[in-house]
Design an enzyme around this catalytic site. Sequence first.
Site, short mmCIF file in Angstrom:
data_model
loop_
_atom_site.label_atom_id
_atom_site.label_comp_id
_atom_site.label_asym_id
_atom_site.label_seq_id
_atom_site.Cartn_x
_atom_site.Cartn_y
_atom_site.Cartn_z
N CYS A 1 40.72 38.16 39.51
CA CYS A 1 40.11 38.84 38.37
C CYS A 1 38.82 39.53 38.85
CB CYS A 1 39.81 37.84 37.25
SG CYS A 1 38.38 36.78 37.56
N HIS B 1 38.59 29.39 38.15
CA HIS B 1 39.64 30.00 38.95
C HIS B 1 39.71 29.41 40.36
CE1 HIS B 1 39.95 33.84 36.30
NE2 HIS B 1 40.19 32.73 35.65
N CYS C 1 36.03 37.01 39.95
CA CYS C 1 36.32 36.39 41.24
C CYS C 1 36.17 37.41 42.37
CB CYS C 1 37.71 35.78 41.26
SG CYS C 1 37.81 34.25 40.29
N GLU D 1 39.98 30.83 43.27
CA GLU D 1 39.10 31.49 44.23
C GLU D 1 37.67 30.96 44.11
OE1 GLU D 1 41.21 32.78 41.89
OE2 GLU D 1 41.18 34.96 42.14
#
Length: 168
Positions: free
Chosen positions: A122, A85, A125, A87
């Site tokens: 999510c 991801h 993260c 992040e």
Amino acid sequence: MVYPKNNKLVSKIDTYLNCAEVFAYRSTCLKRKYGAVIVKDDVVVSTGYNGSPRGFENCCEIGKCPRIELDMHQGEGYGICRAVHAEMNALLNCSRQQTMGADLYLTGVNPDDSSVYKAKPCPVCARNIIQAGIRNVYLRVGDGADNYIVIPAEELDWLQTLNNEVKK
């Protein structure tokens, strides 16, 4: 993307969210493109976008996404997803000293039409954002200036139950 109008500057927040959007266009995800920017003391310290680990094939190269093929939605099937991801990539590219008290800016883009998608980390993260000492997360939620929300990192949804409900 927010553009200047009538010789007025784009706000700093929208500038950093624009930067996150630019990085989202580097994403190799076929389902959703995300870009993240970490800023501390008004300096960009790290950026990231979602895509396969360095040196591994990505969904753009393969031409398919297993989550799309199985009609999975946000929060489902991350174990079969090839992407790290945005992040997480941004956090991996800097030290904890750089992230302590910093802010994270996150923008999501729909791959089909490049429209803004309401960004949200999510739970995994979110846990890492909290652990890194990030202060606030700025999430672009639509087109246009000032179209974002700010969430203190400790208020992010970081825990998912067995029923896929998210707990704070």
